[in-house]
Scaffold this motif. Sequence first.
Motif, short mmCIF file in Angstrom:
data_model
loop_
_atom_site.label_atom_id
_atom_site.label_comp_id
_atom_site.label_asym_id
_atom_site.label_seq_id
_atom_site.Cartn_x
_atom_site.Cartn_y
_atom_site.Cartn_z
N UNK A 1 0.85 -1.18 0.00
CA UNK A 1 0.00 0.00 0.00
C UNK A 1 0.90 1.24 0.00
N UNK A 2 0.69 2.14 -0.97
CA UNK A 2 1.43 3.39 -1.01
C UNK A 2 0.71 4.38 -0.11
N UNK A 3 1.43 4.88 0.90
CA UNK A 3 0.86 5.84 1.84
C UNK A 3 1.83 7.00 1.95
N UNK A 4 1.78 7.92 0.98
CA UNK A 4 2.70 9.05 0.96
C UNK A 4 4.12 8.59 0.75
N UNK A 5 4.97 8.76 1.77
CA UNK A 5 6.39 8.40 1.69
C UNK A 5 6.66 6.99 2.24
N UNK A 6 5.61 6.22 2.51
CA UNK A 6 5.76 4.89 3.10
C UNK A 6 5.06 3.83 2.27
N UNK A 7 5.60 2.61 2.34
CA UNK A 7 4.99 1.43 1.76
C UNK A 7 4.82 0.41 2.87
N UNK A 8 3.65 -0.23 2.91
CA UNK A 8 3.43 -1.33 3.84
C UNK A 8 2.67 -2.41 3.11
N UNK A 9 2.94 -3.65 3.47
CA UNK A 9 2.24 -4.74 2.83
C UNK A 9 2.86 -6.07 3.17
N UNK A 10 2.76 -7.00 2.22
CA UNK A 10 3.23 -8.34 2.47
C UNK A 10 3.57 -9.06 1.18
N UNK A 11 4.31 -10.14 1.34
CA UNK A 11 4.54 -11.06 0.23
C UNK A 11 3.29 -11.92 0.12
N UNK A 12 2.90 -12.25 -1.10
CA UNK A 12 1.68 -13.03 -1.32
C UNK A 12 2.00 -14.29 -2.11
N UNK A 13 1.06 -15.24 -2.05
CA UNK A 13 1.22 -16.49 -2.79
C UNK A 13 2.02 -17.49 -1.98
N UNK A 14 2.33 -18.64 -2.51
CA UNK A 14 1.99 -19.04 -3.87
C UNK A 14 0.49 -19.29 -4.01
#
Length: 179
Positions: free
Chosen positions: A146-159
Amino acid sequence: MADRVRIVHGDIFKEDFSKASVVTLYLLEELNAQLRPIILRMRPGTRVVSNSFSMGDWEPDQVIRVGSHTGYLWTVPAVAAGQWALQGLDRRGPALLQLTQRHQRLGGSLAWGSQVQPLLGTRIDGAQLHFSFINADGQLQAAKLQVQGQNLTGELVGPYGMVEIQPEVVKVSGQKVAD
Protein backbone atom coordinates in the motif's frame (compact mmCIF):
# COMPACT_ATOMS: atom_id res chain seq x y z
CA MET A 1 -28.79 6.13 -2.24
CA ALA A 2 -29.70 9.81 -1.86
CA ASP A 3 -27.71 9.99 1.39
CA ARG A 4 -24.61 8.55 -0.35
CA VAL A 5 -24.65 10.45 -3.65
CA ARG A 6 -24.11 14.12 -4.29
CA ILE A 7 -24.60 15.40 -7.82
CA VAL A 8 -23.10 18.81 -8.48
CA HIS A 9 -24.24 20.86 -11.47
CA GLY A 10 -21.75 23.59 -12.23
CA ASP A 11 -18.55 24.57 -13.98
CA ILE A 12 -16.13 21.70 -13.50
CA PHE A 13 -13.22 24.16 -13.71
CA LYS A 14 -14.64 26.15 -10.76
CA GLU A 15 -16.30 23.54 -8.53
CA ASP A 16 -14.27 21.71 -5.88
CA PHE A 17 -14.80 18.02 -6.57
CA SER A 18 -11.57 16.85 -4.89
CA LYS A 19 -13.42 14.67 -2.34
CA ALA A 20 -15.39 12.76 -4.99
CA SER A 21 -14.93 9.00 -5.21
CA VAL A 22 -16.37 8.85 -8.74
CA VAL A 23 -16.13 11.50 -11.47
CA THR A 24 -18.23 11.16 -14.61
CA LEU A 25 -17.41 13.19 -17.71
CA TYR A 26 -18.99 13.88 -21.05
CA LEU A 27 -16.50 16.43 -22.33
CA LEU A 28 -14.39 16.74 -25.45
CA GLU A 29 -10.92 15.20 -25.24
CA GLU A 30 -9.18 18.59 -25.02
CA LEU A 31 -11.31 19.52 -21.98
CA ASN A 32 -10.59 16.13 -20.40
CA ALA A 33 -6.88 16.83 -20.96
CA GLN A 34 -7.23 20.17 -19.15
CA LEU A 35 -8.88 18.41 -16.20
CA ARG A 36 -6.38 15.54 -16.09
CA PRO A 37 -3.82 17.25 -13.78
CA ILE A 38 -6.60 18.06 -11.29
CA ILE A 39 -7.97 14.53 -11.44
CA LEU A 40 -4.52 12.95 -11.02
CA ARG A 41 -4.10 14.89 -7.74
CA MET A 42 -7.30 13.34 -6.35
CA ARG A 43 -7.28 10.53 -3.79
CA PRO A 44 -5.78 7.33 -5.22
CA GLY A 45 -8.57 4.92 -6.08
CA THR A 46 -10.96 7.62 -7.32
CA ARG A 47 -12.77 6.29 -10.39
CA VAL A 48 -13.20 8.41 -13.50
CA VAL A 49 -15.70 7.50 -16.22
CA SER A 50 -15.94 9.31 -19.54
CA ASN A 51 -18.56 8.95 -22.21
CA SER A 52 -17.03 8.94 -25.72
CA PHE A 53 -13.83 10.92 -25.06
CA SER A 54 -10.46 9.76 -23.72
CA MET A 55 -7.76 11.53 -21.67
CA GLY A 56 -4.99 11.75 -24.25
CA ASP A 57 -1.97 9.69 -23.21
CA TRP A 58 -3.54 8.57 -19.92
CA GLU A 59 -4.42 5.07 -21.07
CA PRO A 60 -7.80 3.91 -19.74
CA ASP A 61 -7.93 0.93 -17.38
CA GLN A 62 -10.97 -0.30 -19.25
CA VAL A 63 -12.75 0.54 -22.51
CA ILE A 64 -16.43 -0.36 -22.71
CA ARG A 65 -18.11 -0.54 -26.11
CA VAL A 66 -21.86 -0.91 -26.53
CA GLY A 67 -22.97 -0.67 -30.12
CA SER A 68 -21.45 2.51 -31.52
CA HIS A 69 -20.91 4.04 -28.05
CA THR A 70 -17.65 3.97 -26.09
CA GLY A 71 -17.00 4.54 -22.42
CA TYR A 72 -13.65 4.82 -20.63
CA LEU A 73 -12.74 3.99 -17.05
CA TRP A 74 -9.65 5.14 -15.14
CA THR A 75 -8.63 4.71 -11.52
CA VAL A 76 -6.50 7.51 -10.10
CA PRO A 77 -3.11 6.00 -9.22
CA ALA A 78 -0.96 6.85 -6.21
CA VAL A 79 2.38 8.46 -6.99
CA ALA A 80 4.89 5.63 -6.55
CA ALA A 81 7.75 6.80 -8.80
CA GLY A 82 11.16 7.13 -7.16
CA GLN A 83 13.52 5.13 -4.99
CA TRP A 84 12.28 3.17 -1.99
CA ALA A 85 14.28 1.37 0.70
CA LEU A 86 12.45 -1.91 1.41
CA GLN A 87 12.69 -4.33 4.32
CA GLY A 88 11.39 -7.90 4.39
CA LEU A 89 11.49 -9.01 0.74
CA ASP A 90 13.90 -11.90 1.26
CA ARG A 91 16.97 -13.18 3.10
CA ARG A 92 19.34 -10.94 1.13
CA GLY A 93 18.31 -8.12 3.45
CA PRO A 94 17.22 -4.56 2.61
CA ALA A 95 16.55 -3.82 -1.05
CA LEU A 96 16.36 -0.68 -3.14
CA LEU A 97 13.20 -0.46 -5.23
CA GLN A 98 13.43 1.91 -8.23
CA LEU A 99 10.11 2.79 -9.91
CA THR A 100 9.34 4.83 -12.99
CA GLN A 101 5.73 5.82 -13.55
CA ARG A 102 3.51 7.27 -16.24
CA HIS A 103 0.03 7.50 -14.78
CA GLN A 104 -0.90 3.91 -13.77
CA ARG A 105 1.87 2.26 -15.80
CA LEU A 106 5.00 1.29 -13.87
CA GLY A 107 8.41 -0.16 -14.56
CA GLY A 108 11.36 -0.66 -12.33
CA SER A 109 13.97 -2.77 -10.66
CA LEU A 110 15.05 -4.20 -7.33
CA ALA A 111 18.65 -4.06 -6.13
CA TRP A 112 20.50 -5.81 -3.36
CA GLY A 113 23.86 -4.10 -3.49
CA SER A 114 25.22 -4.57 -7.03
CA GLN A 115 22.71 -7.35 -7.82
CA VAL A 116 19.90 -5.72 -9.85
CA GLN A 117 16.87 -7.39 -11.41
CA PRO A 118 13.85 -6.06 -13.31
CA LEU A 119 10.45 -6.15 -11.68
CA LEU A 120 7.86 -8.45 -13.22
CA GLY A 121 4.13 -7.76 -13.55
CA THR A 122 4.35 -4.32 -11.98
CA ARG A 123 1.05 -2.47 -11.63
CA ILE A 124 -0.69 0.03 -9.42
CA ASP A 125 -4.41 0.07 -8.75
CA GLY A 126 -5.26 3.19 -6.76
CA ALA A 127 -2.81 3.00 -3.85
CA GLN A 128 -2.21 -0.76 -4.16
CA LEU A 129 1.22 -1.55 -5.66
CA HIS A 130 1.85 -5.05 -7.01
CA PHE A 131 5.06 -6.53 -8.37
CA SER A 132 6.87 -9.84 -8.66
CA PHE A 133 10.57 -10.67 -8.51
CA ILE A 134 12.90 -13.64 -8.31
CA ASN A 135 13.86 -14.24 -4.67
CA ALA A 136 17.20 -15.46 -3.31
CA ASP A 137 16.06 -19.09 -3.76
CA GLY A 138 15.33 -18.53 -7.48
CA GLN A 139 11.57 -18.63 -6.92
CA LEU A 140 9.01 -16.19 -8.27
CA GLN A 141 7.73 -14.07 -5.39
CA ALA A 142 4.90 -11.51 -5.43
CA ALA A 143 4.52 -8.43 -3.24
CA LYS A 144 1.38 -6.41 -2.53
CA LEU A 145 2.08 -3.02 -0.92
CA GLN A 146 0.00 0.00 0.00
CA VAL A 147 1.43 3.39 -1.01
CA GLN A 148 0.86 5.84 1.84
CA GLY A 149 2.70 9.05 0.96
CA GLN A 150 6.39 8.40 1.69
CA ASN A 151 5.76 4.89 3.10
CA LEU A 152 4.99 1.43 1.76
CA THR A 153 3.43 -1.33 3.84
CA GLY A 154 2.24 -4.74 2.83
CA GLU A 155 3.23 -8.34 2.47
CA LEU A 156 4.54 -11.06 0.23
CA VAL A 157 1.68 -13.03 -1.32
CA GLY A 158 1.22 -16.49 -2.79
CA PRO A 159 1.99 -19.04 -3.87
CA TYR A 160 -1.40 -19.36 -5.48
CA GLY A 161 -3.20 -22.57 -6.21
CA MET A 162 -3.35 -25.80 -4.28
CA VAL A 163 -0.82 -25.87 -1.47
CA GLU A 164 -1.03 -28.14 1.56
CA ILE A 165 0.56 -25.70 3.97
CA GLN A 166 -0.28 -22.03 3.83
CA PRO A 167 2.91 -19.97 3.96
CA GLU A 168 3.40 -17.60 6.87
CA VAL A 169 2.59 -13.97 6.22
CA VAL A 170 5.77 -12.00 5.52
CA LYS A 171 5.44 -8.28 6.19
CA VAL A 172 7.21 -5.80 3.92
CA SER A 173 7.77 -2.12 4.63
CA GLY A 174 9.57 0.70 2.94
CA GLN A 175 10.31 4.38 2.91
CA LYS A 176 10.86 6.69 -0.04
CA VAL A 177 14.47 7.80 -0.22
CA ALA A 178 14.41 9.85 -3.48
CA ASP A 179 11.95 11.08 -6.12
